[in-house]
Design a protein around this motif. Structure first.
Motif, mmCIF file in Angstrom:
data_model
loop_
_atom_site.group_PDB
_atom_site.id
_atom_site.type_symbol
_atom_site.label_atom_id
_atom_site.label_comp_id
_atom_site.label_asym_id
_atom_site.label_seq_id
_atom_site.Cartn_x
_atom_site.Cartn_y
_atom_site.Cartn_z
ATOM 1 N N LYS A 83 88.424 12.832 49.663
ATOM 2 C CA LYS A 83 88.659 12.324 51.039
ATOM 3 C C LYS A 83 89.920 11.446 51.085
ATOM 4 C CE LYS A 83 84.583 13.394 53.096
ATOM 5 N NZ LYS A 83 84.538 14.808 53.383
ATOM 6 N N LYS B 40 97.542 13.519 55.358
ATOM 7 C CA LYS B 40 97.878 13.413 56.791
ATOM 8 C C LYS B 40 98.919 12.323 57.036
ATOM 9 C CE LYS B 40 93.376 13.318 57.867
ATOM 10 N NZ LYS B 40 92.149 13.144 58.624
ATOM 11 N N PHE C 144 88.357 5.913 57.335
ATOM 12 C CA PHE C 144 88.110 7.290 57.780
ATOM 13 C C PHE C 144 87.533 8.158 56.663
ATOM 14 C CE2 PHE C 144 88.986 11.540 59.390
ATOM 15 C CZ PHE C 144 88.668 11.398 60.729
ATOM 16 N N LEU D 44 82.440 8.901 56.282
ATOM 17 C CA LEU D 44 81.833 9.399 57.530
ATOM 18 C C LEU D 44 82.818 9.368 58.703
ATOM 19 C CD1 LEU D 44 78.474 7.465 57.055
ATOM 20 C CD2 LEU D 44 78.783 9.930 56.739
ATOM 21 N N GLY D 45 84.077 9.661 58.393
ATOM 22 C CA GLY D 45 85.115 9.706 59.430
ATOM 23 C C GLY D 45 85.322 8.357 60.112
ATOM 24 N N SER E 25 83.299 6.660 61.401
ATOM 25 C CA SER E 25 82.486 6.631 62.627
ATOM 26 C C SER E 25 81.667 5.340 62.702
ATOM 27 C CB SER E 25 81.567 7.859 62.691
ATOM 28 O OG SER E 25 80.773 7.924 61.530
ATOM 29 N N GLY F 229 84.799 7.869 66.155
ATOM 30 C CA GLY F 229 84.055 7.372 67.323
ATOM 31 C C GLY F 229 82.588 7.119 66.996
ATOM 32 N N ARG G 75 79.002 7.252 65.821
ATOM 33 C CA ARG G 75 78.413 8.087 64.758
ATOM 34 C C ARG G 75 77.280 8.908 65.347
ATOM 35 N NH1 ARG G 75 77.126 4.830 59.747
ATOM 36 N NH2 ARG G 75 79.390 4.793 59.655
ATOM 37 N N ILE G 76 77.506 10.217 65.346
ATOM 38 C CA ILE G 76 76.606 11.112 66.072
ATOM 39 C C ILE G 76 75.169 11.021 65.527
ATOM 40 C CG2 ILE G 76 76.167 13.565 66.565
ATOM 41 C CD1 ILE G 76 79.399 13.752 66.482
ATOM 42 N N PHE H 18 82.247 -4.457 72.110
ATOM 43 C CA PHE H 18 82.956 -4.734 73.381
ATOM 44 C C PHE H 18 82.657 -6.159 73.838
ATOM 45 C CE2 PHE H 18 82.515 0.024 74.757
ATOM 46 C CZ PHE H 18 83.389 0.383 73.745
ATOM 47 N N PRO I 93 92.503 8.494 65.002
ATOM 48 C CA PRO I 93 92.058 8.965 66.315
ATOM 49 C C PRO I 93 91.193 7.927 67.014
ATOM 50 C CG PRO I 93 90.772 10.005 64.556
ATOM 51 C CD PRO I 93 91.759 9.096 63.891
ATOM 52 N N ALA J 63 88.576 8.453 70.451
ATOM 53 C CA ALA J 63 88.206 9.302 71.583
ATOM 54 C C ALA J 63 86.994 8.719 72.278
ATOM 55 C CB ALA J 63 87.905 10.711 71.095
ATOM 56 N N GLY J 64 86.822 9.115 73.517
ATOM 57 C CA GLY J 64 85.660 8.650 74.272
ATOM 58 C C GLY J 64 85.704 7.146 74.461
ATOM 59 N N ALA K 249 85.297 4.948 72.492
ATOM 60 C CA ALA K 249 85.867 4.215 71.357
ATOM 61 C C ALA K 249 87.227 3.612 71.682
ATOM 62 C CB ALA K 249 85.995 5.139 70.154
ATOM 63 N N TYR L 86 96.100 9.252 67.829
ATOM 64 C CA TYR L 86 95.992 9.533 69.265
ATOM 65 C C TYR L 86 94.779 8.821 69.847
ATOM 66 C CZ TYR L 86 92.981 13.036 67.107
ATOM 67 O OH TYR L 86 92.043 13.657 66.318
HETATM 68 C C1 HXC Z 1 79.754 11.311 62.561
HETATM 69 C C2 HXC Z 1 81.855 12.064 62.102
HETATM 70 C C3 HXC Z 1 82.269 11.714 63.390
HETATM 71 C C4 HXC Z 1 81.329 11.130 64.268
HETATM 72 C C5 HXC Z 1 83.958 12.526 62.348
HETATM 73 N N1 HXC Z 1 82.927 12.572 61.505
HETATM 74 N N2 HXC Z 1 83.589 12.014 63.516
HETATM 75 N N3 HXC Z 1 80.605 11.856 61.694
HETATM 76 N N4 HXC Z 1 80.070 10.977 63.810
HETATM 77 N N5 HXC Z 1 81.650 10.766 65.500
HETATM 78 C C6 HXC Z 1 82.934 13.056 60.142
HETATM 79 C C7 HXC Z 1 83.108 14.546 60.082
HETATM 80 O O1 HXC Z 1 81.863 15.179 60.225
HETATM 81 C C8 HXC Z 1 83.679 14.721 58.695
HETATM 82 O O2 HXC Z 1 82.619 14.602 57.777
HETATM 83 C C9 HXC Z 1 84.542 13.495 58.538
HETATM 84 O O3 HXC Z 1 84.078 12.566 59.479
HETATM 85 C C10 HXC Z 1 85.983 13.774 58.791
HETATM 86 O O4 HXC Z 1 86.089 14.432 60.033
HETATM 87 P P1 HXC Z 1 86.977 15.728 60.223
HETATM 88 O O5 HXC Z 1 86.536 16.386 61.480
HETATM 89 O O6 HXC Z 1 86.954 16.556 58.982
HETATM 90 O O7 HXC Z 1 88.412 15.102 60.380
HETATM 91 P P2 HXC Z 1 89.627 15.586 61.256
HETATM 92 O O8 HXC Z 1 89.804 17.061 61.101
HETATM 93 O O9 HXC Z 1 90.759 14.701 60.933
HETATM 94 O O10 HXC Z 1 89.179 15.341 62.770
HETATM 95 C C11 HXC Z 1 89.009 14.038 63.274
HETATM 96 C C12 HXC Z 1 88.288 14.085 64.620
HETATM 97 C C13 HXC Z 1 86.994 14.863 64.510
HETATM 98 C C14 HXC Z 1 89.208 14.733 65.651
HETATM 99 C C15 HXC Z 1 88.063 12.634 65.041
HETATM 100 O O11 HXC Z 1 86.277 14.402 63.380
HETATM 101 C C16 HXC Z 1 86.133 14.749 65.696
HETATM 102 O O12 HXC Z 1 86.370 15.394 66.721
HETATM 103 N N6 HXC Z 1 85.065 13.951 65.584
HETATM 104 C C17 HXC Z 1 84.110 13.761 66.620
HETATM 105 C C18 HXC Z 1 84.716 12.953 67.715
HETATM 106 C C19 HXC Z 1 83.708 12.593 68.762
HETATM 107 O O13 HXC Z 1 83.310 13.434 69.555
HETATM 108 N N7 HXC Z 1 83.224 11.366 68.687
HETATM 109 C C20 HXC Z 1 82.348 10.840 69.628
HETATM 110 C C21 HXC Z 1 83.240 10.390 70.764
HETATM 111 S S1 HXC Z 1 82.320 9.706 72.042
HETATM 112 P P3 HXC Z 1 82.587 15.436 56.401
HETATM 113 O O14 HXC Z 1 81.287 15.033 55.783
HETATM 114 O O15 HXC Z 1 82.696 16.862 56.784
HETATM 115 O O16 HXC Z 1 83.760 14.976 55.663
HETATM 116 C C22 HXC Z 1 82.237 8.153 71.586
HETATM 117 C C23 HXC Z 1 81.411 7.381 72.512
HETATM 118 C C24 HXC Z 1 81.654 5.930 72.327
HETATM 119 O O17 HXC Z 1 82.764 7.688 70.664
HETATM 120 C C25 HXC Z 1 80.934 5.273 73.445
HETATM 121 C C26 HXC Z 1 81.235 3.840 73.470
HETATM 122 C C27 HXC Z 1 80.710 3.259 74.726
#
Ligand code: HXC
Length: 521
Positions: A31, A38, A99, A102-103, A105, A136, A138-139, A153, A172, A174-175, A177, A196
């Motif tokens: 990782k 990147k 990052f 668990l990204g 998260s 963002g 953690r799902i 916040f 990154p 998103a949302g 976050a 971004y």
């Molecule tokens: C759990 C996550 C995660 C998340 C990434 N990972 N985001 N795990 N929850 N939100 C994990 C991936 O599963 C992966 O695990 C590792 O982190 C690296 O992610 P990659 O996808 O391989 O990296 P990359 O290709 O660089 O892409 C980055 C990314 C993408 C664009 C950020 O990971 C992504 O789209 N993640 C989800 C984004 C998202 O929808 N988040 C929720 C947003 S809503 P492994 O084990 O495979 O390495 C939100 C609401 C907040 O945040 C509300 C606040 C009020």
């Protein structure tokens, strides 16, 4: 014989070292290599660059998630490194999202670590720097993640105006976050594909409204620095982002009870300005870049411009005069003639309020023809946004010094801080023009009927404009009325400001007790 015999200390220390090594590896070699591929540094590498060598103290090193859903792996630290250290000898708290774990998260524990950093920073009155690099919420942790964001916040808001908060966008976001960075005082964002931030990403944007846009065009550093105003500073790379954060901190007190840091700059406050007359044309229609005057004015030409690429018709930033930190708000006629629009008003108001919260005196350099007219600005709420500047200056209790260098017309004249709004000292250059509106507009209103009936309206217009200019195209009419403290030679501007800052150093100004005001948003 005891069932469990406690190992000796050297064995326990060895065990601790093994565990710490594991902690330091984050998400593991693969990782980390991917992170580097990147062009990104790891969270630990970033903290190493940020803090004075060997000064970082980590807390909650071993904290990990309590959740087990979806086979969630436990990692010591839970994807964020937290603690404090020294930056140029001053105590600063920081968190850096990892990052590689668990990204980066954010789950329950991850959030509670950030909250703990804030609790300590608030207790001791030290700034917080957040290095954001996260997928963002953690799902796997569902609503606990969202609850965690809520807690972060809330701490951002509790800390607002008490300790400076700086965000480095190093990945990154998103949302929801994006909203913790947005709640901090300054966002420094790194240029490049790996960085971004947006509320809704390109995929959902395409599906929901049919708009196709790249990650960078939707939420890259340049877009946020030029169009949305979300980003205050653009960094060329990771090291540059750290450097900007350090430079920014050098102008800021550690908390709202402290004065900003004095620095012996070896640049005398009484120094005469050289060549300013050639920087500022007396012809009010000739644009010039106000930054050339600012560089001349501040100690050693060092000016840290905030929001440099956004709403460039107003320039704001930090500098020093005679070693003392000041916040400068200046109209820039090189862009839209220095007129104030909705974005310029927002930019200025936020900066003014930051300076006021952190005891930084404000200097206004005025050269504006007014608020921007037209349907675009009226529909976008120039009334609402323009009011923010009036509110911010009137509310501010820090020393406020105004220098009118050229045009100062109408509502914008007031918005740039005049005596009745609360300015402490107001000066004008001989080139100043102070009036309710510009000459042609004024004459067309005052002499509408005469112009309609005149045999030669153009001649009458010229004659009346000339009369109007004679009366108002100078600072003396206003100075005679006591609205200007003195008309000064441009070369004396630094000296006058330096003396004004000295006399206003112990200024006291009080406000009615209230819960909080209601700034027009
Ligand atoms: C759990 C996550 C995660 C998340 C990434 N990972 N985001 N795990 N929850 N939100 C994990 C991936 O599963 C992966 O695990 C590792 O982190 C690296 O992610 P990659 O996808 O391989 O990296 P990359 O290709 O660089 O892409 C980055 C990314 C993408 C664009 C950020 O990971 C992504 O789209 N993640 C989800 C984004 C998202 O929808 N988040 C929720 C947003 S809503 P492994 O084990 O495979 O390495 C939100 C609401 C907040 O945040 C509300 C606040 C009020």
């Amino acid at each position: 014989m005891a069932l469990y015999e406690k190992p000796p200390m050297d064995k326990l220390i060895e065990e601790l070292k093994v565990l710490k090594e594991k902690v330091n590896k984050g998400g593991g070699e693969e990782k980390v290599n991917f992170q580097h591929s990147k062009g990104k540094l790891t969270a630990r590498e970033r903290l190493q660059l940020l803090f004075d060598e060997g000064s970082f103290s980590e807390i909650l090193t071993f904290a990990t998630t309590r959740s087990t859903e979806f086979g969630l792996n436990k990692f010591y630290g839970d994807g964020v490194i937290t603690g404090w250290g020294k930056i140029d000898g001053r105590q600063v708290f920081a968190y850096a999202q990892d990052f590689t774990v668990l990204g980066g998260s954010l789950g329950e524990t991850h959030a509670s670590k950030i909250v703990r950093v804030y609790e300590l920073a608030l207790k001791v009155g030290a700034p917080v720097i957040g290095i954001n690099d996260s997928g963002g919420a953690r799902i796997q942790e569902g609503a606990l993640s969202l609850e965690g964001y809520g807690a972060v916040f809330k701490m951002n808001v509790m800390a607002s105006g008490v300790i400076p908060q700086i965000t480095i966008m190093a990945g990154p976001a998103a949302g929801g976050a994006v909203y913790s960075p947005a709640l901090t005082d300054f966002i420094i964002m790194i240029k490049g594909d790996a960085y971004y931030m947006f509320v809704t990403g390109p995929e959902i944007t395409k599906v929901s409204i049919g708009e196709e846009v790249s990650y960078q065009d939707l939420g890259g550093a340049i877009v946020h620095a030029t169009k949305s105003g979300v980003v205050h500073f653009v960094a060329e790379n990771e090291q540059d982002a750290i450097n900007i954060a350090k430079r920014l901190l050098s102008y800021l007190p550690s908390n709202n009870m402290e004065e900003p840091p004095y620095m012996d700059t070896n640049d005398q406050g009484e120094r005469e300005l050289k060549g300013v007359e050639s920087i500022v044309p007396t012809d009010p229609l000739k644009p010039f870049d106000i930054r050339d005057l600012i560089y001349n004015l501040v100690d050693n030409g060092e000016f840290l411009e905030v929001h440099k690429l956004w709403a460039q018709n107003i320039t704001v930033g930090f500098g020093r005069i005679n070693g003392n930190v000041v916040g400068i708000v200046a109209n820039n006629s090189a862009y839209y003639g220095g007129a104030i629009d909705v974005d310029a008003a927002d930019k200025a108001a936020r900066f003014i309020r930051f300076c006021d919260a952190f005891n930084i005196p404000l200097i206004s350099l005025v050269d504006t023809p007014g608020y921007v007219p037209g349907t675009d600005q009226e529909y976008r709420g120039i009334i609402r946004h323009g009011a923010k500047m009036l509110y911010a200056f009137a509310e501010a209790t820090v020393p406020k010094i105004t220098v009118i260098v050229r045009r100062s017309y109408g509502g914008a004249h007031i918005a740039m801080s005049i005596k009745s709004l609360g300015a402490d000292l107001v000066y004008a250059w001989p080139s100043a023009e102070i009036a309710v509106t510009g000459p042609e507009g004024a004459v067309r209103i005052l002499y509408r009927k005469d112009l309609q009936n005149a045999q030669n309206p153009e001649d009458l217009l010229k004659e009346k404009i000339s009369e109007y200019r004679k009366l108002f195209a100078n600072p003396y009419w206003a100075a005679e009325k006591g609205l200007i403290d003195d008309v000064i030679e441009p070369k004396d501007t630094r000296k006058i400001i330096s003396r004004a800052l000295e006399i206003l150093k112990n200024k006291r100004e009080f406000r009615y007790p209230k819960k909080h005001g209601n700034i027009p948003l």
